[in-house]
Design a protein around this motif. Sequence first.
Motif, PDB file in Angstrom:
ATOM      1  N   ILE A   3       0.762  -1.149   0.003  1.00 45.75           N
ATOM      2  CA  ILE A   3      -0.441   0.195  -0.238  1.00 45.75           C
ATOM      3  C   ILE A   3       0.944   1.469   0.161  1.00 45.75           C
ATOM      4  O   ILE A   3       1.884   0.909   0.662  1.00 45.75           O
ATOM      5  N   ILE A   4      -0.196   2.098  -0.745  1.00 42.94           N
ATOM      6  CA  ILE A   4       1.071   3.244  -0.625  1.00 42.94           C
ATOM      7  C   ILE A   4       0.564   4.884   0.201  1.00 42.94           C
ATOM      8  O   ILE A   4      -0.889   4.789  -0.890  1.00 42.94           O
ATOM      9  N   LEU A   5       0.634   5.622   0.925  1.00 37.31           N
ATOM     10  CA  LEU A   5      -0.301   6.509   0.803  1.00 37.31           C
ATOM     11  C   LEU A   5       0.738   7.829   0.611  1.00 37.31           C
ATOM     12  O   LEU A   5       1.443   7.921   0.304  1.00 37.31           O
ATOM     13  N   VAL A   6      -0.438   8.736   0.214  1.00 34.36           N
ATOM     14  CA  VAL A   6      -0.075   9.954  -0.086  1.00 34.36           C
ATOM     15  C   VAL A   6      -1.109  10.628   0.116  1.00 34.36           C
ATOM     16  O   VAL A   6      -2.272  10.319   0.634  1.00 34.36           O
ATOM     17  N   GLY A   7      -0.993  12.205   0.497  1.00 27.89           N
ATOM     18  CA  GLY A   7      -1.817  13.556   1.176  1.00 27.89           C
ATOM     19  C   GLY A   7      -0.729  14.339   1.210  1.00 27.89           C
ATOM     20  O   GLY A   7       0.580  14.429   1.430  1.00 27.89           O
ATOM     21  N   PRO A   8      -0.726  15.316   1.118  1.00 25.92           N
ATOM     22  CA  PRO A   8      -0.427  16.665   1.798  1.00 25.92           C
ATOM     23  C   PRO A   8       0.298  16.162   2.714  1.00 25.92           C
ATOM     24  O   PRO A   8      -0.601  15.703   3.621  1.00 25.92           O
ATOM     25  N   PRO A   9       1.474  17.248   3.553  1.00 18.09           N
ATOM     26  CA  PRO A   9       1.878  17.343   4.907  1.00 18.09           C
ATOM     27  C   PRO A   9       0.441  17.832   5.517  1.00 18.09           C
ATOM     28  O   PRO A   9       0.022  18.292   5.500  1.00 18.09           O
ATOM     29  N   GLY A  10       0.165  16.846   7.428  1.00 15.59           N
ATOM     30  CA  GLY A  10      -0.468  17.322   7.805  1.00 15.59           C
ATOM     31  C   GLY A  10      -1.951  16.309   7.386  1.00 15.59           C
ATOM     32  O   GLY A  10      -2.221  16.735   8.377  1.00 15.59           O
ATOM     33  N   ALA A  11      -1.383  15.883   6.333  1.00 12.88           N
ATOM     34  CA  ALA A  11      -3.102  14.778   6.725  1.00 12.88           C
ATOM     35  C   ALA A  11      -3.481  13.893   7.570  1.00 12.88           C
ATOM     36  O   ALA A  11      -4.213  14.056   6.941  1.00 12.88           O
ATOM     37  N   GLY A  12      -2.315  13.327   7.576  1.00  4.24           N
ATOM     38  CA  GLY A  12      -2.947  12.349   8.218  1.00  4.24           C
ATOM     39  C   GLY A  12      -2.434  10.943   8.147  1.00  4.24           C
ATOM     40  O   GLY A  12      -2.893   9.983   9.273  1.00  4.24           O
ATOM     41  N   LYS A  13      -0.825  10.659   7.385  1.00  5.87           N
ATOM     42  CA  LYS A  13      -0.502   9.786   6.440  1.00  5.87           C
ATOM     43  C   LYS A  13       0.185   9.255   8.017  1.00  5.87           C
ATOM     44  O   LYS A  13       0.203   8.012   8.012  1.00  5.87           O
ATOM     45  N   GLY A  14       0.823   9.827   8.967  1.00  5.37           N
ATOM     46  CA  GLY A  14       1.415   9.004   9.728  1.00  5.37           C
ATOM     47  C   GLY A  14       0.480   8.081  10.816  1.00  5.37           C
ATOM     48  O   GLY A  14       0.497   7.572  11.361  1.00  5.37           O
ATOM     49  N   THR A  15      -0.611   9.379  11.751  1.00  3.99           N
ATOM     50  CA  THR A  15      -1.068   8.959  12.338  1.00  3.99           C
ATOM     51  C   THR A  15      -2.425   7.912  11.845  1.00  3.99           C
ATOM     52  O   THR A  15      -2.297   7.302  12.741  1.00  3.99           O
ATOM     53  N   GLN A  16      -3.134   7.461  10.709  1.00  2.00           N
ATOM     54  CA  GLN A  16      -3.079   6.573  10.208  1.00  2.00           C
ATOM     55  C   GLN A  16      -1.887   5.611  10.385  1.00  2.00           C
ATOM     56  O   GLN A  16      -2.821   4.198  10.372  1.00  2.00           O
ATOM     57  N   ALA A  17      -1.115   5.556   9.415  1.00  2.00           N
ATOM     58  CA  ALA A  17      -0.568   4.714   8.789  1.00  2.00           C
ATOM     59  C   ALA A  17      -0.407   3.912  10.478  1.00  2.00           C
ATOM     60  O   ALA A  17      -0.286   2.188  10.407  1.00  2.00           O
ATOM     61  N   ALA A  18      -0.182   4.255  11.781  1.00  2.00           N
ATOM     62  CA  ALA A  18      -0.007   3.591  12.713  1.00  2.00           C
ATOM     63  C   ALA A  18      -0.837   2.875  13.157  1.00  2.00           C
ATOM     64  O   ALA A  18      -0.713   2.113  13.718  1.00  2.00           O
ATOM     65  N   LEU A 186      -5.521   1.748  -9.637  1.00  2.00           N
ATOM     66  CA  LEU A 186      -5.188   1.511  -7.129  1.00  2.00           C
ATOM     67  C   LEU A 186      -5.968   3.010  -6.349  1.00  2.00           C
ATOM     68  O   LEU A 186      -5.349   2.145  -5.886  1.00  2.00           O
ATOM     69  N   LEU A 187      -6.592   3.621  -7.324  1.00  2.00           N
ATOM     70  CA  LEU A 187      -6.171   4.986  -6.228  1.00  2.00           C
ATOM     71  C   LEU A 187      -7.291   4.970  -5.619  1.00  2.00           C
ATOM     72  O   LEU A 187      -8.467   4.637  -6.313  1.00  2.00           O
ATOM     73  N   ARG A 188      -7.340   4.930  -4.486  1.00  2.00           N
ATOM     74  CA  ARG A 188      -8.448   4.914  -3.576  1.00  2.00           C
ATOM     75  C   ARG A 188      -8.352   6.433  -2.322  1.00  2.00           C
ATOM     76  O   ARG A 188      -8.102   6.665  -1.774  1.00  2.00           O
ATOM     77  N   ARG A 189      -9.634   7.571  -2.946  1.00  2.00           N
ATOM     78  CA  ARG A 189     -10.157   9.071  -2.450  1.00  2.00           C
ATOM     79  C   ARG A 189     -10.164   7.999  -1.408  1.00  2.00           C
ATOM     80  O   ARG A 189     -11.580   8.014  -0.989  1.00  2.00           O
ATOM     81  N   VAL A 190      -9.785   9.146   0.045  1.00  2.00           N
ATOM     82  CA  VAL A 190     -10.425   9.279   1.414  1.00  2.00           C
ATOM     83  C   VAL A 190     -10.434  10.367   1.749  1.00  2.00           C
ATOM     84  O   VAL A 190      -9.285  11.539   1.700  1.00  2.00           O
ATOM     85  N   ASP A 191     -11.497  10.644   2.235  1.00  2.00           N
ATOM     86  CA  ASP A 191     -11.772  12.049   2.561  1.00  2.00           C
ATOM     87  C   ASP A 191     -11.115  12.433   4.107  1.00  2.00           C
ATOM     88  O   ASP A 191     -11.318  11.127   5.179  1.00  2.00           O
ATOM     89  N   GLY A 192      -9.730  13.107   4.866  1.00  2.00           N
ATOM     90  CA  GLY A 192      -9.059  13.154   5.681  1.00  2.00           C
ATOM     91  C   GLY A 192      -9.603  14.249   6.769  1.00  2.00           C
ATOM     92  O   GLY A 192      -9.048  14.212   7.578  1.00  2.00           O
TER      93      GLY A 192
END
Length: 209
Positions: A3-18, A186-192
């Motif tokens: 899986i790849i997590l993409v999003g702007p800085p502060g989108a919550g990538k690290g928070t959600q990955a954990a 492959l793209l899945r858009r998620v409202d952050g």
Amino acid sequence: MRIILVGPPGAGKGTQAARLIDTLNIPHISTGDMLRAAVKAGTTLGLEAQAFMTRGDLVPDEVVIGMIIERIAAPDCSKGFMLDGFPRTAPQAAALDEAMAAAGVTLDAVLLIEVPDSLIVERITGRRSDPETGAIYHLAFNPPPAEIADRVVQRKDDTEAACVARLSKYHSETAPIVPFYEAKGLLRRVDGVGSPDAVTARIADALKG
Ligand code: AP5
């Protein structure tokens, strides 16, 4: 699962990955975390990356690509991985595609966490993290518990000026890779926007679909 997590800085990538890696049982590979560890250790790579990171610029492709291609070839990635913050440019996406094809593996999903620019500066400037556990907090939205409040730290690139530069790089360099993954289905858009729990639930749904 890959899986790849993409999003702007502060989108919550690290928070959600954990939150996701425990259930998915795959390693969380954050280029930002790897680069910060290299800076802290004072390695050649870290010394090269530091100035780019502090001003909110991207570290050159040749530095980051080599680091990630080597990392995903490690034994703990044989059953999958979650990439956070890579790829971030078209050449990085192409290099990942090539390396995965050569290894005979494929991606399962690219999760794009969408958050409007208007919310980003507040999320970034209020972020604090625990140097002992790596846990991510926010002074207003998710305050650190009182017993660790004295030890939480702010990232050097979490100033308003660096955040604006990072957001601009996101739009000019990273957003253009989205159609590349969309074309591959492959793209899945998620409202952050919303609580971290609500975003986690949306991601779980997106991974089912
Ligand atoms: P990196 O560390 O990857 O930074 P980033 O992509 O800018 O992402 P962040 O870590 O800032 O945010 P996040 O989406 O993980 O959000 P978080 O969960 O922390 O990269 C740093 C630098 O390294 C780059 O600028 C570049 O120089 C270099 N670099 C890295 N990868 C590179 C690459 N591939 N190529 C070249 N250079 C590279 O959340 C943020 C805050 O919001 C937290 O306080 C959190 O508590 C809060 N929050 C999270 N979710 C919510 C929510 N739902 N509601 C309210 N608040 C929330």
